[in-house]
Design a protein around this motif. Structure first.
Motif, PDB file in Angstrom:
ATOM      1  N   ASN A  78      90.177  55.199  72.186  1.00  0.00           N
ATOM      2  CA  ASN A  78      89.873  55.220  73.623  1.00  0.00           C
ATOM      3  C   ASN A  78      90.352  53.949  74.317  1.00  0.00           C
ATOM      4  O   ASN A  78      90.775  53.984  75.480  1.00  0.00           O
ATOM      5  N   GLN A 130      77.462  55.929  56.111  1.00  0.00           N
ATOM      6  CA  GLN A 130      77.412  56.349  57.518  1.00  0.00           C
ATOM      7  C   GLN A 130      78.831  56.666  57.992  1.00  0.00           C
ATOM      8  O   GLN A 130      79.394  56.002  58.862  1.00  0.00           O
ATOM      9  N   GLN A 186      90.859  66.261  60.707  1.00  0.00           N
ATOM     10  CA  GLN A 186      90.439  66.014  62.085  1.00  0.00           C
ATOM     11  C   GLN A 186      91.524  65.299  62.883  1.00  0.00           C
ATOM     12  O   GLN A 186      91.743  65.592  64.057  1.00  0.00           O
ATOM     13  N   LEU A 217      83.683  56.572  61.787  1.00  0.00           N
ATOM     14  CA  LEU A 217      84.734  57.266  62.530  1.00  0.00           C
ATOM     15  C   LEU A 217      84.587  57.061  64.031  1.00  0.00           C
ATOM     16  O   LEU A 217      85.575  57.106  64.769  1.00  0.00           O
ATOM     17  N   GLU A 218      83.350  56.826  64.487  1.00  0.00           N
ATOM     18  CA  GLU A 218      83.136  56.519  65.901  1.00  0.00           C
ATOM     19  C   GLU A 218      83.868  55.231  66.290  1.00  0.00           C
ATOM     20  O   GLU A 218      84.347  55.087  67.414  1.00  0.00           O
ATOM     21  N   ILE A 219      83.948  54.294  65.343  1.00  0.00           N
ATOM     22  CA  ILE A 219      84.651  53.034  65.610  1.00  0.00           C
ATOM     23  C   ILE A 219      86.143  53.296  65.798  1.00  0.00           C
ATOM     24  O   ILE A 219      86.785  52.727  66.690  1.00  0.00           O
ATOM     25  N   GLU A 270      80.205  59.134  59.722  1.00  0.00           N
ATOM     26  CA  GLU A 270      80.428  59.530  61.115  1.00  0.00           C
ATOM     27  C   GLU A 270      80.394  58.316  62.039  1.00  0.00           C
ATOM     28  O   GLU A 270      81.183  58.214  62.984  1.00  0.00           O
ATOM     29  N   LYS A 271      79.507  57.383  61.748  1.00  0.00           N
ATOM     30  CA  LYS A 271      79.425  56.161  62.553  1.00  0.00           C
ATOM     31  C   LYS A 271      80.700  55.337  62.404  1.00  0.00           C
ATOM     32  O   LYS A 271      81.177  54.721  63.365  1.00  0.00           O
ATOM     33  N   CYS A 280      79.728  50.622  57.483  1.00  0.00           N
ATOM     34  CA  CYS A 280      79.319  52.016  57.700  1.00  0.00           C
ATOM     35  C   CYS A 280      79.685  52.881  56.501  1.00  0.00           C
ATOM     36  O   CYS A 280      78.866  53.665  56.006  1.00  0.00           O
ATOM     37  N   ARG A 319      87.400  56.125  66.827  1.00  0.00           N
ATOM     38  CA  ARG A 319      87.535  56.823  68.109  1.00  0.00           C
ATOM     39  C   ARG A 319      87.410  55.847  69.278  1.00  0.00           C
ATOM     40  O   ARG A 319      88.086  55.993  70.302  1.00  0.00           O
ATOM     41  N   GLU A 320      86.550  54.850  69.110  1.00  0.00           N
ATOM     42  CA  GLU A 320      86.411  53.825  70.144  1.00  0.00           C
ATOM     43  C   GLU A 320      87.734  53.078  70.335  1.00  0.00           C
ATOM     44  O   GLU A 320      88.153  52.805  71.466  1.00  0.00           O
TER      45      GLU A 320
END
Length: 308
Positions: free
Chosen positions: A107, A94, A218, A99-101, A96-97, A89, A103-104
């Motif tokens: 979680n 990519q 962030q 950073l989604e990982i 933001e994509k 990514c 965040r995943e």
């Protein structure tokens, strides 16, 4: 037939293993063996770890560890690790994509059961990691191998493929996230250096660990927490390895403002600009009349010394 082999010979004798990927009857599997008899307890403990973790880590599926003579074998799970996904990514812009990982992963940690830290286990944690504090937040099952390198995605399911380091005592969830955060950005340090610019500034946390300023802001990473968790990690590395730990202290590498946040967001572009400016100043000095006259006088002085 052995396809791949990797040893952990930099560890203390109690923890030295050899990991191989092997093929038999057109099927791949992973085998781990102890390098010496002292490491067998550590090796065989992985089967016990599997039984302990398979229900607790309910968001994840575990690659099952089984005894096979004097070794432990796992199924070979083919797929990309979350670490590989993260790198791809960032390589493709990519961000933001990527950073989604992260965040995943955060979680996943939230979904894990919260374990009360037992006072009687305090000495065990302190012996390996250091002194815990109330600021460490929630604690969970002591699986240190929870990180992006050991998680493989197949469809919607995540598999944990390695769990060597599982302790009898719990670990702070924040510490588990810290390790993943640090090692993940360390893995793309060269790419970050290339991309670094005034539009993409970096925060330098260690000589070889850079984090995009936007990500740092962030995450709202508290410097005190970073120091504490970094010390936990360095203490663990000292416990694991026979080599003396000479890693730089985080507090010596971060630039602070009011002891809370970095004072300067270092960028390689800024440093390069400074170097070019100094080079230009040197060229001006060397090209000036005063420098040439001074050089001539120094040459004459050396000549007189030789002839006297």
């Amino acid at each position: 037939m052995i396809i791949y082999s990797k040893g952990t010979l930099d560890r203390k004798e109690d923890f030295r293993l050899v990991t191989t990927i092997e093929e038999e009857n057109k099927k791949l599997f992973v085998r781990k063996k102890a390098v010496n008899p002292r490491a067998k307890d550590f090796l065989f403990g992985m089967v016990e770890n599997y039984e302990k973790l398979k229900k607790i880590l309910s968001p994840l599926k575990l690659a099952e560890a089984k005894f096979d003579g004097d070794s432990v074998v796992f199924p070979y799970i083919k797929g990309k690790t979350l670490s590989d996904e993260f790198k791809e990514c960032y390589f493709n812009g990519q961000d933001e994509k990527a950073l989604e990982i992260l965040r995943e992963f955060k979680n996943i940690l939230k979904l894990l059961p919260t374990v009360e830290f037992e006072t009687r286990r305090y000495k065990d944690f302190m012996r390996i990691f250091g002194n815990p504090t109330e600021k460490d937040g929630d604690w969970t099952v002591g699986c240190l191998d929870l990180n992006l390198d050991n998680l493989i995605r197949i469809g919607r399911q995540l598999y944990l493929i390695d769990y060597e380091w599982v302790f009898e005592f719990p670990l702070p969830k924040k510490f588990l996230y810290f390790r993943t955060f640090f090692y993940t950005f360390f893995s793309i340090k060269e790419l970050l250096k290339i991309r670094c610019s005034k539009e993409f500034p970096l925060v330098q946390l260690l000589p070889e660990i850079f984090v995009p300023k936007e990500v740092y802001d962030q995450e709202a990473l508290a410097v005190s927490g970073l120091r504490r968790f970094y010390d936990y990690e360095m203490n663990f590395q000292s416990y694991l390895s026979f080599r003396k730990n000479t890693a730089p202290k985080l507090k010596e590498s971060v630039i602070f403002q009011n002891s809370q946040k970095p004072d300067i967001f270092l960028t390689l572009q800024t440093k390069n600009d400074e170097i070019e400016k100094l080079k230009a100043e040197l060229r001006d000095i060397y090209g000036s009349k005063s420098w040439k006259i001074a050089t001539s006088l120094r040459d004459m002085k050396r000549l007189f010394k030789k002839t006297s």
